[in-house]
Design a protein around this motif. Structure first.
Motif, short mmCIF file in Angstrom:
data_model
loop_
_atom_site.label_atom_id
_atom_site.label_comp_id
_atom_site.label_asym_id
_atom_site.label_seq_id
_atom_site.Cartn_x
_atom_site.Cartn_y
_atom_site.Cartn_z
N GLN A 1 -9.01 4.06 -2.57
CA GLN A 1 -8.11 3.38 -3.49
C GLN A 1 -8.23 4.00 -4.88
O GLN A 1 -9.31 4.04 -5.47
CB GLN A 1 -8.45 1.88 -3.56
N ARG B 1 -4.75 0.04 -8.59
CA ARG B 1 -4.10 -1.20 -8.17
C ARG B 1 -3.27 -1.73 -9.32
O ARG B 1 -3.74 -1.80 -10.46
CB ARG B 1 -5.13 -2.25 -7.75
N SER C 1 -11.61 -5.82 0.64
CA SER C 1 -10.36 -6.55 0.32
C SER C 1 -10.06 -7.59 1.38
O SER C 1 -9.96 -7.27 2.56
CB SER C 1 -9.18 -5.57 0.22
N ARG D 1 -1.43 -1.23 -4.18
CA ARG D 1 -2.57 -0.32 -4.16
C ARG D 1 -2.11 1.09 -3.79
O ARG D 1 -1.36 1.26 -2.83
CB ARG D 1 -3.62 -0.80 -3.16
N TYR E 1 0.84 -1.19 0.00
CA TYR E 1 0.00 0.00 0.00
C TYR E 1 0.88 1.24 0.00
O TYR E 1 1.81 1.35 0.80
CB TYR E 1 -0.90 0.02 1.24
#
Length: 313
Positions: free
Chosen positions: A118, A121, A262, A111, A27
């Motif tokens: 978000q 990705r 997720s 991501r 992330y």
């Protein structure tokens, strides 16, 4: 701590073997304050990053968080992300048997998060080679006698190319087998104990249903044709339904705000596996898995649910 407050449930003797597509979830968090002059896309100024276990490794992480004994078998590259997965798994108390493939990059889901949303990705992935899969299968066969429940986490990345052999070995050893499926060919899951498709995955296999009666007929027909003991359908805001020879049992979704789905399926499968390994009936396992799924969708990204969250006030 292996039991929830005032529950008497103890998962310390539950032994789970998770096999499947192992990946690293990365992330990048940042601020978005302008649009790029080069294209109509937001510019993210990255301020921090995070790394978490993903795919089959997230299933293992969730099972370990409940106090179960967990082993993880999969394939990674001979690279920094692969070593990072091993390190994170070790920190979570997971016993790793990861087959390294020097020609393979470890699967990564990157991501980009801006203002808690978000934005993008990016996936890095490649199917493993035959020699690596053979080493992975050897590890499964070595660990299988010491486990109660085998979880096969199929993300379609190629690590479960030998799934029919693994299921056959598990059945011959008398093990419970739970599969989180992928794709439209469910014949490869024949004979497993529990299959856990979501609505979209089941619809891809049995077609669209008109109503609840039509759904039950289609799900039961599929379950019987594949000699599967339980089919657990996860239905998002509609909760879950468990199909078996005894009929159907449904539970409503836990009422809470959905923040991020997720990894929610990983949590559901992990709780289901731990409950079955501890000797609880499938309908009780479904109810607790449903509660766990309701908790984890309130968290950002792939996450685990603790015993305190499951059984606390």
């Amino acid at each position: 701590m292996n039991a929830g407050p005032a529950t008497g449930i103890d998962f310390s003797n539950a032994s789970i073997l998770v096999v499947g597509d192992v990946m690293l979830d990365r992330y990048w968090f940042g601020d978005v304050q302008r649009i790029s002059p080069e294209a109509p896309v937001p510019v993210v100024r990255v301020t921090r990053s995070d790394e978490r276990l993903g795919g089959a490794a997230n299933v293992a992480r969730n099972a370990a968080a409940l106090g179960a004994k967990v082993a993880l078998v999969g394939v990674v590259g001979d690279d920094e992300p692969g070593r990072r997965i091993e390190a994170l798994a070790g920190e979570a108390g997971i016993a790793c048997r990861l087959a390294r493939d020097a020609a393979l990059p470890t699967t990564i889901k990157l991501r980009v998060i801006g203002r808690q949303q978000q934005l993008l990705r990016i996936d890095f992935e490649q199917a493993p080679g035959d020699s690596t899969l053979a080493r992975k299968l050897d590890a499964v066969r070595e660990l299988l006698p010491r486990t109660q429940v085998l979880v096969l986490s199929d993300y379609g990345k190629g690590s479960l190319a030998q799934i029919e052999e693994i299921v056959r070995d598990a059945r011959e050893a008398g093990k419970l087998v739970i599969v989180d499926p992928k794709g439209d060919d469910y014949s490869r899951y024949r004979g497993v104990t529990v299959l856990t498709p979501n609505r979209a995955e089941l619809r891809e296999v049995v077609g669209a249903w008109r109503d609840e009666a039509d759904l039950a007929e289609r799900a039961q027909r599929l379950r019987r044709s594949l000699e599967i003991r339980y089919l657990l359908l996860t239905r998002s805001e509609e909760g879950m339904t468990l199909f078996s020879d005894e009929g159907e049992v449904s539970v409503p979704a836990q009422a809470r705000e959905v923040y991020d789905v997720s990894g929610a399926g990983d949590t559901v499968v992990a709780v289901l596996a731990v409950m079955l390994a501890a000797g609880h009936p499938a309908d009780e396992a479904m109810r607790l898995a449903n509660r766990a799924g309701g908790i984890v969708v309130g968290k950002l990204g792939t996450a685990a649910v603790s015993l305190q969250e499951l059984f606390g006030a």
